[in-house]
Design an enzyme around this catalytic site. Structure first.
Site, short mmCIF file in Angstrom:
data_model
loop_
_atom_site.label_atom_id
_atom_site.label_comp_id
_atom_site.label_asym_id
_atom_site.label_seq_id
_atom_site.Cartn_x
_atom_site.Cartn_y
_atom_site.Cartn_z
N LYS A 74 0.78 -1.33 0.13
CA LYS A 74 0.25 0.08 -0.43
C LYS A 74 1.16 1.28 -0.20
O LYS A 74 0.71 2.26 -1.06
CB LYS A 74 -0.76 -0.20 1.43
CG LYS A 74 -2.67 -1.30 1.36
CD LYS A 74 -3.53 -1.28 1.91
CE LYS A 74 -3.98 -2.16 2.64
NZ LYS A 74 -4.82 -2.17 2.94
N ASP A 103 -9.64 2.13 2.98
CA ASP A 103 -10.13 1.37 4.12
C ASP A 103 -11.15 2.58 5.25
O ASP A 103 -11.86 2.72 5.60
CB ASP A 103 -8.74 0.71 4.86
CG ASP A 103 -8.53 0.22 4.08
OD1 ASP A 103 -8.69 -0.46 3.12
OD2 ASP A 103 -6.80 0.14 4.00
N GLY A 133 -3.74 -1.50 18.57
CA GLY A 133 -3.36 -1.71 17.12
C GLY A 133 -2.88 -0.65 16.92
O GLY A 133 -3.28 0.56 16.88
N GLY A 139 -0.93 -0.07 10.28
CA GLY A 139 -2.10 0.38 9.00
C GLY A 139 -3.46 0.45 9.23
O GLY A 139 -4.21 1.44 8.72
N ASN A 175 -1.25 -0.21 21.91
CA ASN A 175 -0.64 -1.04 21.23
C ASN A 175 0.37 -2.04 22.35
O ASN A 175 0.76 -1.23 22.82
CB ASN A 175 -0.17 -0.30 20.15
CG ASN A 175 0.73 -1.54 19.24
OD1 ASN A 175 0.28 -2.08 18.79
ND2 ASN A 175 1.66 -1.16 18.56
P1 NAP Z 1 0.10 -4.41 10.74
O1 NAP Z 1 0.33 -2.55 10.16
O2 NAP Z 1 0.45 -5.50 10.91
O3 NAP Z 1 -0.03 -4.34 12.23
C1 NAP Z 1 -0.72 -5.63 13.01
C2 NAP Z 1 -1.03 -4.62 15.08
O4 NAP Z 1 -1.40 -5.63 15.83
C3 NAP Z 1 -0.09 -3.91 15.45
O5 NAP Z 1 -0.49 -3.23 16.14
C4 NAP Z 1 0.49 -5.41 16.64
O6 NAP Z 1 1.27 -4.42 17.55
C5 NAP Z 1 -0.35 -6.06 17.02
N1 NAP Z 1 0.06 -7.32 17.07
C6 NAP Z 1 0.38 -8.78 16.23
N2 NAP Z 1 0.21 -9.41 17.11
C7 NAP Z 1 0.39 -9.09 18.69
C8 NAP Z 1 0.95 -9.67 19.57
N3 NAP Z 1 1.31 -10.68 19.43
N4 NAP Z 1 0.49 -9.14 20.47
C9 NAP Z 1 -0.02 -8.06 20.39
N5 NAP Z 1 -0.03 -7.08 19.48
C10 NAP Z 1 -0.04 -7.83 18.15
O7 NAP Z 1 -1.24 -5.13 10.59
P2 NAP Z 1 -2.58 -4.52 9.98
O8 NAP Z 1 -2.46 -3.78 8.22
O9 NAP Z 1 -2.94 -3.09 10.52
O10 NAP Z 1 -3.58 -5.17 10.26
C11 NAP Z 1 -4.29 -5.85 11.36
C12 NAP Z 1 -5.76 -6.21 10.49
O11 NAP Z 1 -6.89 -5.96 10.14
C13 NAP Z 1 -5.82 -8.25 10.42
O12 NAP Z 1 -5.95 -8.78 11.18
C14 NAP Z 1 -5.88 -7.73 9.15
O13 NAP Z 1 -6.45 -9.17 8.59
C15 NAP Z 1 -6.96 -7.08 9.21
N6 NAP Z 1 -7.38 -6.27 8.51
C16 NAP Z 1 -9.07 -6.24 8.23
C17 NAP Z 1 -9.51 -4.77 7.59
C18 NAP Z 1 -10.88 -5.80 6.95
O14 NAP Z 1 -11.75 -4.78 5.98
N7 NAP Z 1 -12.16 -6.04 7.90
C19 NAP Z 1 -9.49 -4.26 6.60
C20 NAP Z 1 -8.01 -3.84 6.65
C21 NAP Z 1 -7.31 -4.87 8.07
P3 NAP Z 1 3.05 -4.26 17.83
O15 NAP Z 1 2.89 -2.99 16.52
O16 NAP Z 1 3.44 -3.95 18.67
O17 NAP Z 1 3.67 -5.46 16.20
#
Ligand code: NAP
Length: 281
Positions: free
Chosen positions: A67, A103, A129, A132, A153
């Site tokens: 992205k 989004d 969180g 992104g 977070n």
């Molecule tokens: P990302 O940028 O990789 O961010 C992941 C987040 O999860 C970070 O805040 C990370 O914390 C936290 N995290 C991951 N593992 C963890 C753990 N073991 N303990 C505590 N915190 C943890 O991912 P993203 O793109 O923002 O997406 C996040 C979620 O949203 C995904 O599941 C994705 O599938 C979902 N999503 C859904 C939609 C929809 O249309 N419904 C759209 C976009 C995303 P740290 O910063 O500490 O690593």
């Protein structure tokens, strides 16, 4: 209109449900077109986007991890993509690459539809969180005038970076502060990957939330996450992640194929069947 093709680009991209959504609309609206998955490795994304007009696609959705690279490749970006420095929807106009970030739109459209009065209380929101998705959600909540947004977070400096970016009513916290933050929240959003199939569980206690709070989990595999189940058990209003995925697809389809599609119960059922089938596989 002549035959048109769009795609979703990512790496990996095999898991993407976008083809299911767009092919459903193409069929439903009798449009002569196609929508494909296109896996582009990170070392090839800049060249792919530079030559996008020669790719044969009229546009694309962009998923992880491209992205930000997509935003950098744009000739023109909408205000949301410009702020977030990330684009998830691309199209060509007179040979130029245009892009937007849907989004924010998808998150709000589904929340407004599922819980129309969610924003009537002068309370805080808690976003779990700082990745992104969380940034897009903080943008959305600021745009709607939410007076206080707590970003909670694991890695606190990432939450602090969001707070610094979005201004003084956005406050960063670690997980230890969560019970205190929940007590004053009218909206709780999970924007971490916790609770998703294959990821660790999201283990939080929803008890401190006021009884009028709404709980929104943007994770949609599984659709009924442990967070939503716990919130429902407490009698709180819940919003699942599937609608965000469906609504964020609408503006791109309209750009590429010239018709604004509907997020219908039938489309939701198609996706639910696929998610159910995958869960059983
Ligand atoms: P990302 O940028 O990789 O961010 C992941 C987040 O999860 C970070 O805040 C990370 O914390 C936290 N995290 C991951 N593992 C963890 C753990 N073991 N303990 C505590 N915190 C943890 O991912 P993203 O793109 O923002 O997406 C996040 C979620 O949203 C995904 O599941 C994705 O599938 C979902 N999503 C859904 C939609 C929809 O249309 N419904 C759209 C976009 C995303 P740290 O910063 O500490 O690593």
């Amino acid at each position: 209109m002549s035959f048109r093709r769009a795609c979703v680009i990512g790496h990996p991209v095999a898991h993407s449900r976008s083809p299911l959504i767009h092919k459903h609309w193409l069929n439903e609206l009798h449009i002569d077109g196609d929508y494909l998955r296109h896996d582009v490795p990170p070392d090839q994304i800049a060249a792919f986007l530079r030559n996008f007009s020669a790719s044969g696609f009229v546009g694309a959705n962009v998923t992880v991890p491209h992205k930000e690279a997509a935003f950098r490749a744009l000739n023109q970006a909408d205000p949301v993509a410009t702020h977030l420095k990330a684009a998830n929807t691309l199209w060509l106009e007179n040979g130029d690459l245009h892009g937007m970030n849907t989004d924010v739109y998808g998150f709000l459209a589904h929340l407004d539809e599922s819980a129309p009065d969610w924003n009537q209380r002068d309370n805080a929101a808690v976003v779990l969180g700082a990745g992104g998705a969380a940034r897009a959600i903080v943008y959305a909540l600021k745009e709607r005038g939410i007076p206080k947004i707590h970003v909670v977070n694991r890695t606190v400096p990432r939450a602090e970076a969001i707070a610094a970016e979005f201004g003084k009513n956005v406050v960063a916290s670690g997980w230890g502060d969560l019970p205190k933050r929940l007590r004053e929240a009218s909206l709780l959003v999970n924007a971490t990957s916790l609770g998703m199939t294959g990821q660790p569980p999201l283990e939080i206690d929803v008890k401190p939330l006021p009884s009028t709070a709404t709980v929104y989990d943007i994770v949609y595999v599984p659709l009924e996450t442990a967070l939503l189940a716990a919130a429902r058990k407490r009698g709180l209003r819940t919003v699942d992640g599937l609608g965000m995925l469906l609504h964020q697809a609408v503006p791109g389809f309209e750009k590429w194929f010239g018709v604004r599609p509907q997020v219908s119960g039938t489309l939701r059922a198609v996706l639910l069947q696929d998610l159910g089938a995958k869960a059983r596989a």
